[in-house]
Design a protein around this motif. Structure first.
Motif, PDB file in Angstrom:
ATOM      1  N   CYS A   1       0.796  -1.146  -0.052  1.00 56.50           N
ATOM      2  CA  CYS A   1      -0.116   0.090   0.146  1.00 56.50           C
ATOM      3  C   CYS A   1       0.835   1.329   0.041  1.00 56.50           C
ATOM      4  N   GLY A   2       2.036   1.134   0.577  1.00 50.86           N
ATOM      5  CA  GLY A   2       2.823   2.425   0.420  1.00 50.86           C
ATOM      6  C   GLY A   2       3.021   3.130   2.013  1.00 50.86           C
ATOM      7  N   LEU A   3       2.413   2.591   3.072  1.00 48.15           N
ATOM      8  CA  LEU A   3       2.504   3.039   4.542  1.00 48.15           C
ATOM      9  C   LEU A   3       3.789   2.424   5.045  1.00 48.15           C
ATOM     10  N   PRO A   4       4.523   3.069   5.861  1.00 49.75           N
ATOM     11  CA  PRO A   4       5.492   2.478   6.447  1.00 49.75           C
ATOM     12  C   PRO A   4       5.387   1.030   6.811  1.00 49.75           C
ATOM     13  N   HIS A   5       6.538   0.126   6.735  1.00 50.86           N
ATOM     14  CA  HIS A   5       6.567  -1.411   6.728  1.00 50.86           C
ATOM     15  C   HIS A   5       6.380  -1.741   8.060  1.00 50.86           C
ATOM     16  N   ASP A   6       6.795  -1.007   8.957  1.00 49.50           N
ATOM     17  CA  ASP A   6       6.563  -1.623  10.444  1.00 49.50           C
ATOM     18  C   ASP A   6       5.071  -1.537  10.696  1.00 49.50           C
ATOM     19  N   LEU A   7       4.339  -0.359  10.378  1.00 51.50           N
ATOM     20  CA  LEU A   7       2.915  -0.306  10.556  1.00 51.50           C
ATOM     21  C   LEU A   7       2.183  -1.184   9.749  1.00 51.50           C
ATOM     22  N   VAL A   8       2.540  -1.413   8.584  1.00 48.44           N
ATOM     23  CA  VAL A   8       1.926  -2.303   7.881  1.00 48.44           C
ATOM     24  C   VAL A   8       1.923  -3.857   8.331  1.00 48.44           C
ATOM     25  N   ARG A   9       3.233  -4.205   8.914  1.00 45.70           N
ATOM     26  CA  ARG A   9       3.289  -5.523   9.425  1.00 45.70           C
ATOM     27  C   ARG A   9       2.358  -5.773  10.635  1.00 45.70           C
ATOM     28  N   ASP A  10       2.170  -4.573  11.542  1.00 48.60           N
ATOM     29  CA  ASP A  10       1.237  -4.672  12.682  1.00 48.60           C
ATOM     30  C   ASP A  10      -0.082  -4.779  12.280  1.00 48.60           C
ATOM     31  N   ALA A  11      -0.408  -4.209  11.114  1.00 52.86           N
ATOM     32  CA  ALA A  11      -2.016  -4.446  10.632  1.00 52.86           C
ATOM     33  C   ALA A  11      -1.982  -5.733  10.041  1.00 52.86           C
ATOM     34  N   LEU A  12      -0.987  -6.391   9.640  1.00 49.07           N
ATOM     35  CA  LEU A  12      -1.051  -7.687   8.924  1.00 49.07           C
ATOM     36  C   LEU A  12      -1.461  -8.666  10.034  1.00 49.07           C
TER      37      LEU A  12
ATOM     38  N   ASP B   1      -9.737  -2.096  13.591  1.00 44.84           N
ATOM     39  CA  ASP B   1      -8.571  -2.649  13.880  1.00 44.84           C
ATOM     40  C   ASP B   1      -7.485  -2.510  13.287  1.00 44.84           C
ATOM     41  N   VAL B   2      -7.506  -2.893  12.069  1.00 50.37           N
ATOM     42  CA  VAL B   2      -6.557  -2.644  10.895  1.00 50.37           C
ATOM     43  C   VAL B   2      -6.217  -1.062  10.579  1.00 50.37           C
ATOM     44  N   GLY B   3      -7.227  -0.322  10.716  1.00 49.00           N
ATOM     45  CA  GLY B   3      -6.918   0.907  10.221  1.00 49.00           C
ATOM     46  C   GLY B   3      -6.215   1.498  11.251  1.00 49.00           C
ATOM     47  N   ALA B   4      -6.418   1.406  12.671  1.00 50.90           N
ATOM     48  CA  ALA B   4      -5.827   1.956  13.739  1.00 50.90           C
ATOM     49  C   ALA B   4      -4.433   1.486  13.928  1.00 50.90           C
ATOM     50  N   ALA B   5      -4.168   0.083  13.746  1.00 52.88           N
ATOM     51  CA  ALA B   5      -2.718  -0.494  13.577  1.00 52.88           C
ATOM     52  C   ALA B   5      -1.942   0.147  12.614  1.00 52.88           C
ATOM     53  N   LEU B   6      -2.415   0.520  11.596  1.00 49.74           N
ATOM     54  CA  LEU B   6      -1.541   1.188  10.505  1.00 49.74           C
ATOM     55  C   LEU B   6      -1.393   2.540  10.702  1.00 49.74           C
ATOM     56  N   ALA B   7      -1.903   3.150  11.632  1.00 53.27           N
ATOM     57  CA  ALA B   7      -1.909   4.560  12.176  1.00 53.27           C
ATOM     58  C   ALA B   7      -0.986   4.539  13.571  1.00 53.27           C
ATOM     59  N   GLY B   8      -0.575   3.237  13.982  1.00 50.80           N
ATOM     60  CA  GLY B   8       0.257   3.031  15.124  1.00 50.80           C
ATOM     61  C   GLY B   8      -0.337   3.317  16.362  1.00 50.80           C
ATOM     62  N   GLY B   9      -1.972   2.794  16.352  1.00 49.73           N
ATOM     63  CA  GLY B   9      -2.703   2.909  17.608  1.00 49.73           C
ATOM     64  C   GLY B   9      -2.325   2.286  18.687  1.00 49.73           C
ATOM     65  N   SER B  10      -2.402   2.518  19.895  1.00 48.37           N
ATOM     66  CA  SER B  10      -2.021   2.150  21.178  1.00 48.37           C
ATOM     67  C   SER B  10      -3.191   0.961  21.415  1.00 48.37           C
ATOM     68  N   PRO B  11      -2.755   0.073  22.237  1.00 45.74           N
ATOM     69  CA  PRO B  11      -3.691  -0.996  22.787  1.00 45.74           C
ATOM     70  C   PRO B  11      -4.868  -0.480  23.392  1.00 45.74           C
ATOM     71  N   GLU B  12      -4.908   0.628  24.125  1.00 51.20           N
ATOM     72  CA  GLU B  12      -6.089   1.215  24.493  1.00 51.20           C
ATOM     73  C   GLU B  12      -7.142   1.654  23.583  1.00 51.20           C
ATOM     74  N   VAL B  13      -6.408   2.275  22.370  1.00 59.53           N
ATOM     75  CA  VAL B  13      -7.415   2.736  21.424  1.00 59.53           C
ATOM     76  C   VAL B  13      -7.903   1.489  20.632  1.00 59.53           C
ATOM     77  N   LEU B  14      -7.184   0.540  20.223  1.00 58.02           N
ATOM     78  CA  LEU B  14      -7.647  -0.617  19.601  1.00 58.02           C
ATOM     79  C   LEU B  14      -8.773  -1.169  20.539  1.00 58.02           C
ATOM     80  N   ALA B  15      -8.562  -1.395  21.837  1.00 55.12           N
ATOM     81  CA  ALA B  15      -9.608  -2.154  22.537  1.00 55.12           C
ATOM     82  C   ALA B  15     -11.046  -1.135  22.511  1.00 55.12           C
ATOM     83  N   ALA B  16     -10.922   0.252  22.559  1.00 57.18           N
ATOM     84  CA  ALA B  16     -11.989   0.982  22.425  1.00 57.18           C
ATOM     85  C   ALA B  16     -12.567   1.081  21.177  1.00 57.18           C
ATOM     86  N   LEU B  17     -11.818   0.789  20.168  1.00 56.29           N
ATOM     87  CA  LEU B  17     -12.601   0.507  18.946  1.00 56.29           C
ATOM     88  C   LEU B  17     -13.277  -0.755  18.644  1.00 56.29           C
TER      89      LEU B  17
END
Length: 352
Positions: free
Chosen positions: A148-159, A208-224
């Motif tokens: 997709c072109g976003l940073p590799h470390d964030l894409v890895r987390d989203a995957l 979840d995938v979107g928040a992970a791509l943005a580097g979201g915290s566990p707190e934000v992911l749980a809230a979403l």
């Protein structure tokens, strides 16, 4: 960016068209058969509300503003490839003839085989094409997200979330097939199927995938997730209502399609549990049969009279309220909160 759902759907559609064009060029040396499969892929990703892409996009924006809008849209479009894959396989497993007013993939290739007078069974050719097209779209969904072109470390987390999503929807589909095969009509079991076959991959996991791509915290992911799961359940319950009561001119599916396919939805399970013994036997016996318009209307009347439709509407509202309450306290960007509220209403009150 000012949110315009029409513009967003167009951007996702254009992204998918360009991606399929890239694949067509790559596969061109394989000849006409490959071109037919790619053309079917192109048709399968056209249209739709793009809810999964939208929830992924606003999952990202729940955390922060995008620096590369085009890369983010490409990432969200991967969810639409996953959805297209699930629909192609689902249509074959449910023996559905149409999708969005067009012949389902297995029916289109079956017709091609018959028109060309090829050897073997047209039905088998259609089945093979649907299985392989669904697999191809599933593979492409992974490829598009990785590239997709976003940073590799964030894409890895989203995957990691994307892997979970694909496992859940595939096993959820098998749960659905198994429940139908056994003819089970239990409300809690139907809710389990609904949750894993559709609810999670429709809203919770895209967030979840979107928040992970943005580097979201566990707190934000749980809230979403607290927003996405009940909202996804309400979304699928609405789909179940449309599968029985929806207007074919709007849904692109035959009247009472879920009844003809024998789907043991929450709506049907509630009706079987609340109807009179005679009506319940009638409904149960008719599920999974080819039904006339008069028979569909008769079964609709049974379901309505049982109170099942009203109960499902009550559950949709309660689940939506639960999601909106969680949204109100979620530690996310305010712009995302506003649009997610709009998307929640669109997803649960839609006509198609």
């Amino acid at each position: 960016m000012t949110w315009d759902p029409t513009d967003f759907r167009a951007a996702v559609g254009e992204t998918l068209e360009r991606f399929v064009d890239e694949q067509a060029l790559r596969l061109a040396p394989l000849g006409d058969d490959a071109a037919r499969l790619v053309d079917a892929a192109r048709a399968s990703v056209r249209g739709g509300k793009r809810f999964r892409a939208a929830f992924c996009y606003w999952g990202y924006r729940a955390v922060r503003e995008p620096e590369d809008e085009q890369a983010l849209v490409r990432a969200t479009a991967a969810l639409e490839l996953l959805h297209a894959s699930a629909l192609v396989h689902d249509d074959y497993m449910d023996a559905s003839d149409t999708r969005r007013g067009r012949p389902a993939t297995h029916k289109a290739f079956e017709a091609l085989h018959r028109e060309q007078g090829w050897s073997g069974r047209p039905e088998q050719y259609g089945a093979a094409a649907a299985i392989l097209l669904g697999d191809l779209l599933l593979s492409w969904s992974d490829e598009l997200l990785r590239r997709c072109g976003l940073p590799h470390d964030l894409v890895r987390d989203a995957l990691t979330w994307f892997d979970t999503t694909r496992s859940e929807v595939i096993v959820g589909q098998f749960l659905d097939v198994s429940v139908q095969a056994r003819g089970e009509s239990d409300v809690e079991l139907a809710m389990l199927v609904l949750r894993y076959k559709s609810a999670k991959y429709s809203i919770e996991r895209p967030l979840d995938v979107g928040a992970a791509l943005a580097g979201g915290s566990p707190e934000v992911l749980a809230a979403l997730s607290a927003v996405g799961l009940p909202l996804g359940e309400a979304f699928q319950l609405r789909d179940d209502v449309l599968g029985v009561y929806g207007d074919p001119a709007v849904t692109g599916k035959p009247a009472g399609d879920d009844l003809s396919e024998g789907k043991r939805t929450v709506l049907v399970a509630l009706a079987l549990g609340s109807a009179s013994p005679e009506q319940a036997r009638r409904l149960d016996a008719q599920l999974g049969r080819e039904l006339s318009a008069a028979e569909v209307e008769e079964l609709r009347e049974v379901i309505t009279a049982s109170g099942a439709q009203a109960e499902v509407e009550r559950r949709i509202r309660a689940l939506t309220d639960q999601a909106l309450s969680a949204l109100g306290t979620a530690p996310i960007q305010e712009a995302s909160r506003v649009v997610l509220r709009e998307l929640a209403e669109a997803a649960t009150q839609r006509l198609v």
